[in-house]
Design a protein around this motif. Structure first.
Motif, PDB file in Angstrom:
ATOM      1  N   VAL A  17       0.842  -1.210   0.000  1.00  0.00           N
ATOM      2  CA  VAL A  17       0.000   0.000   0.000  1.00  0.00           C
ATOM      3  C   VAL A  17       0.880   1.264   0.000  1.00  0.00           C
ATOM      4  CG1 VAL A  17      -1.827   1.177   1.318  1.00  0.00           C
ATOM      5  CG2 VAL A  17      -1.703  -1.321   1.335  1.00  0.00           C
TER       6      VAL A  17
ATOM      7  N   LEU B 173      -1.133   2.211 -10.535  1.00  0.00           N
ATOM      8  CA  LEU B 173       0.063   3.059 -10.539  1.00  0.00           C
ATOM      9  C   LEU B 173      -0.296   4.546 -10.685  1.00  0.00           C
ATOM     10  CD1 LEU B 173       2.095   0.566 -12.752  1.00  0.00           C
ATOM     11  CD2 LEU B 173       1.976   0.650 -10.265  1.00  0.00           C
TER      12      LEU B 173
ATOM     13  N   SER C 181       3.988   3.899  -7.064  1.00  0.00           N
ATOM     14  CA  SER C 181       4.558   4.589  -8.216  1.00  0.00           C
ATOM     15  C   SER C 181       4.763   3.628  -9.387  1.00  0.00           C
ATOM     16  CB  SER C 181       5.899   5.203  -7.817  1.00  0.00           C
ATOM     17  OG  SER C 181       6.765   4.179  -7.387  1.00  0.00           O
TER      18      SER C 181
HETATM   19  P1  NAD Z   1       6.018   3.855  -3.892  1.00  0.00           P
HETATM   20  O1  NAD Z   1       5.952   3.131  -5.157  1.00  0.00           O
HETATM   21  O2  NAD Z   1       7.292   4.471  -3.494  1.00  0.00           O
HETATM   22  O3  NAD Z   1       5.611   2.924  -2.661  1.00  0.00           O
HETATM   23  C1  NAD Z   1       4.406   2.206  -2.630  1.00  0.00           C
HETATM   24  C2  NAD Z   1       4.564   1.021  -1.713  1.00  0.00           C
HETATM   25  O4  NAD Z   1       5.532   0.125  -2.262  1.00  0.00           O
HETATM   26  C3  NAD Z   1       5.081   1.361  -0.307  1.00  0.00           C
HETATM   27  O5  NAD Z   1       4.467   0.524   0.636  1.00  0.00           O
HETATM   28  C4  NAD Z   1       6.560   1.034  -0.410  1.00  0.00           C
HETATM   29  O6  NAD Z   1       7.145   0.707   0.824  1.00  0.00           O
HETATM   30  C5  NAD Z   1       6.529  -0.174  -1.316  1.00  0.00           C
HETATM   31  N1  NAD Z   1       7.782  -0.418  -2.041  1.00  0.00           N
HETATM   32  C6  NAD Z   1       8.744   0.468  -2.384  1.00  0.00           C
HETATM   33  N2  NAD Z   1       9.755  -0.158  -3.025  1.00  0.00           N
HETATM   34  C7  NAD Z   1       9.427  -1.472  -3.084  1.00  0.00           C
HETATM   35  C8  NAD Z   1      10.044  -2.623  -3.641  1.00  0.00           C
HETATM   36  N3  NAD Z   1      11.219  -2.544  -4.258  1.00  0.00           N
HETATM   37  N4  NAD Z   1       9.420  -3.806  -3.548  1.00  0.00           N
HETATM   38  C9  NAD Z   1       8.215  -3.905  -2.946  1.00  0.00           C
HETATM   39  N5  NAD Z   1       7.579  -2.867  -2.379  1.00  0.00           N
HETATM   40  C10 NAD Z   1       8.171  -1.651  -2.472  1.00  0.00           C
HETATM   41  O7  NAD Z   1       4.835   4.913  -3.999  1.00  0.00           O
HETATM   42  P2  NAD Z   1       4.366   5.978  -2.936  1.00  0.00           P
HETATM   43  O8  NAD Z   1       5.308   7.121  -3.069  1.00  0.00           O
HETATM   44  O9  NAD Z   1       4.130   5.384  -1.612  1.00  0.00           O
HETATM   45  O10 NAD Z   1       2.901   6.346  -3.494  1.00  0.00           O
HETATM   46  C11 NAD Z   1       2.680   7.291  -4.448  1.00  0.00           C
HETATM   47  C12 NAD Z   1       2.408   6.675  -5.805  1.00  0.00           C
HETATM   48  O11 NAD Z   1       1.312   5.770  -5.758  1.00  0.00           O
HETATM   49  C13 NAD Z   1       2.020   7.686  -6.841  1.00  0.00           C
HETATM   50  O12 NAD Z   1       2.778   7.513  -8.012  1.00  0.00           O
HETATM   51  C14 NAD Z   1       0.560   7.405  -7.134  1.00  0.00           C
HETATM   52  O13 NAD Z   1       0.079   7.761  -8.363  1.00  0.00           O
HETATM   53  C15 NAD Z   1       0.458   5.972  -6.885  1.00  0.00           C
HETATM   54  N6  NAD Z   1      -0.921   5.597  -6.562  1.00  0.00           N
HETATM   55  C16 NAD Z   1      -1.678   4.928  -7.486  1.00  0.00           C
HETATM   56  C17 NAD Z   1      -2.980   4.592  -7.220  1.00  0.00           C
HETATM   57  C18 NAD Z   1      -3.821   3.851  -8.200  1.00  0.00           C
HETATM   58  O14 NAD Z   1      -4.814   3.288  -7.801  1.00  0.00           O
HETATM   59  N7  NAD Z   1      -3.474   3.800  -9.457  1.00  0.00           N
HETATM   60  C19 NAD Z   1      -3.521   4.899  -5.985  1.00  0.00           C
HETATM   61  C20 NAD Z   1      -2.737   5.577  -5.069  1.00  0.00           C
HETATM   62  C21 NAD Z   1      -1.426   5.893  -5.372  1.00  0.00           C
END
Ligand code: NAD
Length: 453
Positions: A129, A231, A209
């Motif tokens: 999440v 994403l 992301s």
């Molecule tokens: P992020 O990708 O940095 O992190 C998301 C989650 O992934 C976190 O829990 C993080 O700890 C985990 N994570 C990070 N690196 C990882 C890895 N190598 N392996 C497994 N898990 C890992 O994103 P964020 O900064 O927390 O959230 C913002 C992003 O989420 C934005 O780009 C946004 O658009 C996207 N988002 C998309 C939706 C959708 O439904 N499409 C909804 C909400 C947010």
């Protein structure tokens, strides 16, 4: 070795709590616990599983204020939004509580026997999440997963573990058996990545992301692990001259500045038909200046702070284009930023193409319907979007032409838990919510029974 992380209130920069971060060994132990619980959870009679999910929903609903206040403290969400988010978890649990008794297979006519299909659970589902909507995004993963008979390991984002931890406790309080719904707080690179590499986890539901989503998809390929990805986005809000311009302008700030723009569905590109551009901009300016950015615990707040200093710096690094106007924001402690409206000259501008994930919107004029569609589709993303027009044929034509998973006409609402949600192109893979989400938490098994003597 485990470590701790200090959760910060983004509205005050004060420390809320130090939480322990799981290491690899703890992550593996929790995954094993979930795997052990799977054997019995999948056997719980459908009606009993339904009752347990309804009980979980009720307990969440009974704690809605507590959960909402936690989210205000942890994520800087406005109290009004946070109450909606807690209710959303309860609603999604209730919605999928109807599923265990309705997970129908098929009987398919075949010669020489009977053919039936079953929808079997997958096993342990890993839900990863992001920090922007900690409660709803968790619920969209764990509720259908549990309903279909899977067990869940859930990892909240490092910044925002508080409500997920509480939901883990509330599940037990509601009678969900130990090991069925597990929350593991930890780093993405350690715990999240372990969900991808540990073979006991059979499916990943990832929201975050696009960059990390691509890594996860590549990692899942190694075990042909099932994956759903939600994403980024760069959604267009298309305003035609024949629409109610006042209504479109009044709604446009909420469509992008809600949750301080940290919303994958944010309408961060506004496209306005040339003939009404000035009219729209003056109404939009009034609406932006009225948008209330203040202490998120106030009932009147429409926007709170950004999640972190890092996010604030990242968003501000985009302020290189002409600023048309801004709203207001508090000063002093906290990661505050005023809603900002930009007018980039070209669609190739970074602010027009990249997901900023903050309270910044870009506005551009378009010539006609074809130009609006071309400009809307000139993006790597395709998550949501809005179309404002009083011509219903045009509304449908444009909705069909925009390459995006969730479109609204004369509205900016993207999420209803009983309808599918997800993205085109680099906005994701698969759909969450609605009746079909269950398909991504089950395997179809086909069984043929010979009846010939
Ligand atoms: P992020 O990708 O940095 O992190 C998301 C989650 O992934 C976190 O829990 C993080 O700890 C985990 N994570 C990070 N690196 C990882 C890895 N190598 N392996 C497994 N898990 C890992 O994103 P964020 O900064 O927390 O959230 C913002 C992003 O989420 C934005 O780009 C946004 O658009 C996207 N988002 C998309 C939706 C959708 O439904 N499409 C909804 C909400 C947010």
């Amino acid at each position: 070795m485990s470590s701790t992380y200090e959760v910060i209130n983004p509205a005050t920069e004060r420390i809320v709590k130090a939480v322990e971060l799981a290491d690899l060994a703890v992550a593996d132990k929790v995954i094993q616990r979930a795997n052990k619980a799977f054997a019995s959870w999948r056997q719980v009679a459908p009606g009993d599983r339904a009752k347990l999910l309804r009980a979980f929903a009720q307990v969440v609903f009974d704690h809605r204020e507590e959960l909402a206040k936690l989210e205000v403290l942890n994520a800087g969400h406005t109290i009004a939004n946070a109450l909606w988010e807690a209710d959303n978890v309860a609603n999604v649990l209730n919605y999928y509580s109807a599923a265990p008794e309705r997970l129908f297979g098929k009987q398919i006519p075949v010669p020489n026997g009977v053919d039936i299909t079953f929808k079997e659970p997958l096993g342990v589902v890993g839900v990863i999440v992001p920090w922007n909507f900690p409660m709803p995004i968790a619920g969209w993963g764990f509720a259908p997963a549990l309903a279909a008979g899977n067990t869940v390991v859930l990892k909240p984002a490092e910044y925002t573990p508080m409500t997920a931890m509480r939901l883990g406790e509330l599940a037990l309080k509601a009678g969900i058996p130990e090991g069925v719904f597990n929350v593991v707080v930890g780093k993405g690179s350690i715990v999240g990545n372990r969900f991808v590499t540990n073979p006991l986890v059979r499916k990943i539901v990832f929201t975050g992301s696009t960059t990390v989503g691509k890594q996860i998809m590549a990692g899942c390929a190694d075990q042909i692990k099932r994956v759903t990805l939600e994403l980024g986005g760069k959604s267009a809000n298309i305003i035609f001259a024949d629409s109610d311009i006042e209504a479109a302008a009044a709604a446009a700030p909420g469509a992008v500045f809600d949750n301080a723009g940290q919303d994958c569905c944010a309408r961060s590109r506004v496209l306005v038909e040339k003939s009404v551009f000035d009219k729209f901009m003056s109404a939009f300016e009034m609406a932006v200046k009225k948008f209330r950015v203040e202490d998120p615990s106030l009932a009147t707040a429409q926007m709170g702070p950004l999640i972190s200093k890092k996010q604030l710096d990242s968003v501000q690094s985009y302020l290189t284009e002409e600023v048309a106007f801004t709203g207001g924001a508090p000063t002093g402690a906290g990661f505050w930023m005023a809603p900002t409206v930009l007018m980039p000259k070209k669609t190739t501008a970074k602010v027009w193409q990249e997901e900023i994930f903050g309270p910044v919107v870009s506005v551009m004029a378009f010539e006609d319907e074809a130009d609006a569609i071309a400009k809307a589709n000139d993006s790597d993303f395709g998550l949501s979007g809005s179309i404002w027009t009083n011509n219903s044929s045009k509304a449908l034509r444009v909705a069909r032409a925009v390459e995006s998973g969730n479109l609204s006409v004369n509205s900016n609402s993207s999420v209803r838990y009983w309808t599918p949600f997800g993205g085109y192109k680099q906005s994701g893979l698969g759909r969450e919510l609605g009746p079909d989400a269950l398909d991504s938490f089950t395997e179809v098994k086909n069984v043929f029974i010979a009846t010939d003597k």
